[in-house]
Design an enzyme around this catalytic site. Structure first.
Site, mmCIF file in Angstrom:
data_model
loop_
_atom_site.group_PDB
_atom_site.id
_atom_site.type_symbol
_atom_site.label_atom_id
_atom_site.label_comp_id
_atom_site.label_asym_id
_atom_site.label_seq_id
_atom_site.Cartn_x
_atom_site.Cartn_y
_atom_site.Cartn_z
ATOM 1 N N PHE A 160 0.807 -1.228 0.000
ATOM 2 C CA PHE A 160 0.000 0.000 0.000
ATOM 3 C C PHE A 160 0.836 1.271 0.000
ATOM 4 C CE2 PHE A 160 0.963 -0.099 4.528
ATOM 5 C CZ PHE A 160 1.106 1.250 4.815
ATOM 6 N N LYS A 184 -1.249 -7.409 -9.244
ATOM 7 C CA LYS A 184 -2.204 -7.454 -8.118
ATOM 8 C C LYS A 184 -1.827 -6.307 -7.189
ATOM 9 C CE LYS A 184 -2.938 -8.466 -4.312
ATOM 10 N NZ LYS A 184 -3.369 -7.404 -3.362
ATOM 11 N N GLU A 187 -4.925 -3.899 -2.125
ATOM 12 C CA GLU A 187 -6.369 -3.709 -2.051
ATOM 13 C C GLU A 187 -6.728 -2.478 -1.221
ATOM 14 O OE1 GLU A 187 -4.531 -5.810 -0.587
ATOM 15 O OE2 GLU A 187 -5.261 -6.489 1.362
ATOM 16 N N SER A 237 5.393 -6.925 3.281
ATOM 17 C CA SER A 237 5.953 -7.252 4.594
ATOM 18 C C SER A 237 6.766 -8.546 4.547
ATOM 19 C CB SER A 237 4.807 -7.399 5.602
ATOM 20 O OG SER A 237 3.980 -8.480 5.201
ATOM 21 N N CYS A 292 9.537 1.779 3.338
ATOM 22 C CA CYS A 292 10.397 0.643 3.701
ATOM 23 C C CYS A 292 11.811 1.105 3.970
ATOM 24 C CB CYS A 292 10.399 -0.406 2.601
ATOM 25 S SG CYS A 292 11.185 0.172 1.090
ATOM 26 N N GLU A 392 9.198 -4.049 13.007
ATOM 27 C CA GLU A 392 9.008 -2.918 12.097
ATOM 28 C C GLU A 392 7.704 -2.235 12.503
ATOM 29 O OE1 GLU A 392 7.832 -3.748 8.010
ATOM 30 O OE2 GLU A 392 9.117 -2.121 7.303
HETATM 31 P P1 NAD Z 1 1.606 -6.627 3.066
HETATM 32 O O1 NAD Z 1 2.643 -7.685 3.116
HETATM 33 O O2 NAD Z 1 0.524 -6.641 4.078
HETATM 34 O O3 NAD Z 1 0.866 -6.659 1.637
HETATM 35 C C1 NAD Z 1 1.619 -6.726 0.445
HETATM 36 C C2 NAD Z 1 0.773 -7.443 -0.607
HETATM 37 O O4 NAD Z 1 0.521 -8.788 -0.187
HETATM 38 C C3 NAD Z 1 -0.585 -6.801 -0.839
HETATM 39 O O5 NAD Z 1 -0.864 -6.797 -2.218
HETATM 40 C C4 NAD Z 1 -1.548 -7.694 -0.081
HETATM 41 O O6 NAD Z 1 -2.821 -7.778 -0.668
HETATM 42 C C5 NAD Z 1 -0.878 -9.055 -0.124
HETATM 43 N N1 NAD Z 1 -1.144 -9.849 1.076
HETATM 44 C C6 NAD Z 1 -1.466 -9.399 2.320
HETATM 45 N N2 NAD Z 1 -1.597 -10.436 3.182
HETATM 46 C C7 NAD Z 1 -1.357 -11.562 2.485
HETATM 47 C C8 NAD Z 1 -1.317 -12.943 2.823
HETATM 48 N N3 NAD Z 1 -1.574 -13.370 4.056
HETATM 49 N N4 NAD Z 1 -1.025 -13.835 1.854
HETATM 50 C C9 NAD Z 1 -0.758 -13.424 0.585
HETATM 51 N N5 NAD Z 1 -0.776 -12.108 0.215
HETATM 52 C C10 NAD Z 1 -1.069 -11.180 1.140
HETATM 53 O O7 NAD Z 1 2.393 -5.224 3.060
HETATM 54 P P2 NAD Z 1 1.785 -3.768 3.170
HETATM 55 O O8 NAD Z 1 1.301 -3.538 4.548
HETATM 56 O O9 NAD Z 1 0.884 -3.482 2.027
HETATM 57 O O10 NAD Z 1 3.118 -2.888 2.929
HETATM 58 C C11 NAD Z 1 4.002 -2.539 3.953
HETATM 59 C C12 NAD Z 1 5.174 -3.480 4.017
HETATM 60 O O11 NAD Z 1 5.856 -3.490 2.770
HETATM 61 C C13 NAD Z 1 6.224 -3.049 5.036
HETATM 62 O O12 NAD Z 1 6.709 -4.186 5.701
HETATM 63 C C14 NAD Z 1 7.320 -2.427 4.180
HETATM 64 O O13 NAD Z 1 8.607 -2.435 4.760
HETATM 65 C C15 NAD Z 1 7.260 -3.295 2.985
HETATM 66 N N6 NAD Z 1 7.848 -2.660 1.819
HETATM 67 C C16 NAD Z 1 9.056 -3.105 1.392
HETATM 68 C C17 NAD Z 1 9.684 -2.499 0.324
HETATM 69 C C18 NAD Z 1 11.026 -2.966 -0.159
HETATM 70 O O14 NAD Z 1 11.411 -2.621 -1.265
HETATM 71 N N7 NAD Z 1 11.769 -3.742 0.623
HETATM 72 C C19 NAD Z 1 9.059 -1.424 -0.328
HETATM 73 C C20 NAD Z 1 7.802 -0.998 0.135
HETATM 74 C C21 NAD Z 1 7.206 -1.629 1.211
#
Ligand code: NAD
Length: 508
Positions: A160, A184, A187, A237, A292, A392
């Site tokens: 997000f 994808k 959401e 994450s 991140c 985090e």
């Molecule tokens: P998230 O892991 O909750 O969601 C990421 C994606 O995975 C979304 O599209 C979501 O719909 C999907 N998802 C969520 N739960 C899932 C599950 N149980 N099984 C399969 N798919 C699932 O992450 P977020 O909260 O949207 O974003 C924040 C996180 O992203 C932070 O941890 C941040 O550090 C990380 N991030 C990392 C980078 C990088 O380049 N290392 C860049 C941006 C964000």
């Protein structure tokens, strides 16, 4: 598509899927609201796509691959040239949507788009990045050369926090390499991503080459296990990224997963005090700490611990408000759930004995009383066993640890399981050289708090922040989205010569 008017009082739109060049209404019974985090206004409803819809998107991408893979490289690049021009033209409009659905300030939303735009610009030079190699005369009359070919249908799963930049890390590079794509988006804020996808269609991306499905775990798992998909790019994450890496890997896919972080800034006593404090405050609290690469830990070396009151004073000056309001420094966090989680972690810091120098809980924003606001929060006296250090937080919270020497600081950073980014603040070239050599973190800033590389390099997070060898964008992603085929060729210039059958392996 219908995502252009959130926040203007228009009716709540339903977000569509993109399958084979058509914007399609989902038949799903499972929907989620897209909510403005500053107001709780429902901007749109997003479907969690059905298995049949995911299948249709993958199938469209598979069919399109047959002709897209042979589309001349110059034609693919010219679509990217058009796309970068369109993104520039529509940047302010997309930024307004992005700010409304994500919460970040308008200026930061434009930055989100710009950092993605730079990747599209880089995609315009794929001709020189996708070259093969050639060696003449590797044996008598034999040449060997490589073809760097697209791999097929690729999938991208995005978080997000950067709804423009991160989708733009993925689909332009995959497409320009000759692959087809199923995206994808998050959401929680898919609307600005979809505006970029619309522009990609307008730029000339053919039907089926780029498809979009929405959803959560079920849709992600369907993509990770789909037999047609060859590669999965994930950003999000650590828990979800690890799941995606394992699941897609078990199903034979190439996977890159860029994940969570705990980014340390190490401050040496010879650092420029004002610049360093400005950098720490900007990098810790900008985008409400939801980057991140946000600085979430300050490691004060030696007498720089005396700078903590100044750090607090500077953080206190930041203006917490809706991202749409002029002069805002810190917008809301993405959801009420995220706010509750950040506040619970702040409370855990208090309970575990850290000193709460600045408490961002309970901040009031006139006119936006329902917003998910957390103000800048600063802890000192933090130890490495506290949850505010081990987890985090992904909110506007900076924790300060104190050590006596650069060696201790390096050891501290290297003990932390994450390896996304780190910064050193110093005027000493020798200290900087030692730090960049000994620190076990993928992206290092020297007097730079958020060292995200420009797109002709690659994003190089490491250890607990990344799974898979190859990072997004730059040369590495061209390797990720292509496969190398080696051709060893011999052409007979005299068909009358018969060398006979040879049953031995060649010795030279
Ligand atoms: P998230 O892991 O909750 O969601 C990421 C994606 O995975 C979304 O599209 C979501 O719909 C999907 N998802 C969520 N739960 C899932 C599950 N149980 N099984 C399969 N798919 C699932 O992450 P977020 O909260 O949207 O974003 C924040 C996180 O992203 C932070 O941890 C941040 O550090 C990380 N991030 C990392 C980078 C990088 O380049 N290392 C860049 C941006 C964000």
């Amino acid at each position: 598509m219908n995502a252009s008017l959130p926040g203007d009082g228009a009716r709540v739109e339903t977000v569509k899927l993109l399958i084979d060049g058509q914007w399609v209404d989902s038949q799903s019974g499972d929907w989620q609201n897209v909510v403005n985090p500053a107001t709780q206004e429902v901007l749109a409803r997003v479907p969690f796509a059905t298995p049949a819809e995911v299948d249709a998107a993958v199938s469209a991408a598979h069919t399109a691959f047959a002709s897209w893979r042979t589309t001349p490289i110059g034609a693919r690049m010219r679509i990217m040239l058009k796309l970068q021009a369109l993104i520039r033209e529509h940047s302010k409009r997309i930024a307004a949507v992005l700010s409304a659905e994500q919460g970040k300030t308008l200026a930061d939303a434009e930055g989100d788009i710009f950092r993605g735009l730079e990747v599209v610009e880089h995609a315009c030079s794929v001709g020189s990045l996708q070259l093969g190699e050639f060696a003449e005369n590797v044996a008598g009359g034999v040449d060997t050369y490589t073809l760097r070919q697209p791999i097929g249908v690729c999938a991208g799963i995005t978080p997000f926090n950067f709804p423009a930049m991160i989708p733009l890390w993925m689909f332009p590079m995959a497409i320009v390499c000759g692959d087809t794509f199923v995206l994808k988006p998050s959401e929680q804020d898919p609307l600005s991503t979809l505006l970029l996808v619309e522009l990609a269609l307008e730029a000339g991306v053919p039907a089926g080459v780029l498809n979009v499905v929405h959803g959560g775990k079920e849709v992600v798992d369907a993509l990770c296990t789909h037999p047609t998909i060859k590669a999965v790019s994930f950003v999000g994450s650590t828990a979800v990224g690890t799941h995606v890496y394992n699941l897609a890997g078990q199903h034979g896919k190439r996977v890159q997963a860029m994940m969570g972080a705990k980014n340390h800034a190490v401050v040496l006593p010879d650092a420029n005090r004002e610049q360093t404090l400005n950098a720490l405050v900007g990098a810790a609290f900008g985008a409400a700490g939801q980057r991140c690469m946000a600085t979430s830990v300050a490691v004060m070396v030696g007498n720089t611990r005396e700078w903590i009151p100044d750090l607090k004073a500077l953080a206190q000056q930041l203006k917490v408000n809706a991202g749409s309001e002029p002069g805002t420094d810190v917008g809301p966090v993405i959801s009420t759930r995220a706010k509750a989680r950040v506040e619970a972690l702040i409370e855990s810091g208090v309970q575990e004995g850290a000193t709460l120098e600045l408490d961002g809980r309970g901040v009031q924003v006139p006119g936006f009383e329902q917003g998910n606001f957390v103000g800048p929060t600063l802890f000192s006296g933090v130890t490495t066993d506290m949850r505010i250090y081990t987890e985090e937080i992904f909110g506007p919270v900076l924790v300060v640890l104190e050590v006596d020497t650069l060696d201790e600081a390096i050891a501290l950073v290297n003990r932390n399981p994450f390896g996304n980014g780190t910064g050193l603040f110093t005027q000493s070239g020798a200290a900087a050289r030692k730090f960049q050599s000994e620190i076990d973190v993928g992206q290092v800033g020297i007097n730079i708090p958020i060292p995200v590389p420009v797109p002709f390099f690659s994003f190089t997070g490491s250890r607990g922040s990344k799974l898979g060898d190859l990072g997004p964008y730059g040369k590495q992603v061209v390797q990720f989205y292509t496969q190398t085929k080696t051709v060893t060729a011999r052409w007979f210039d005299d068909a009358s010569v018969n060398t006979g059958v040879n049953t031995t392996i060649h010795l030279r």
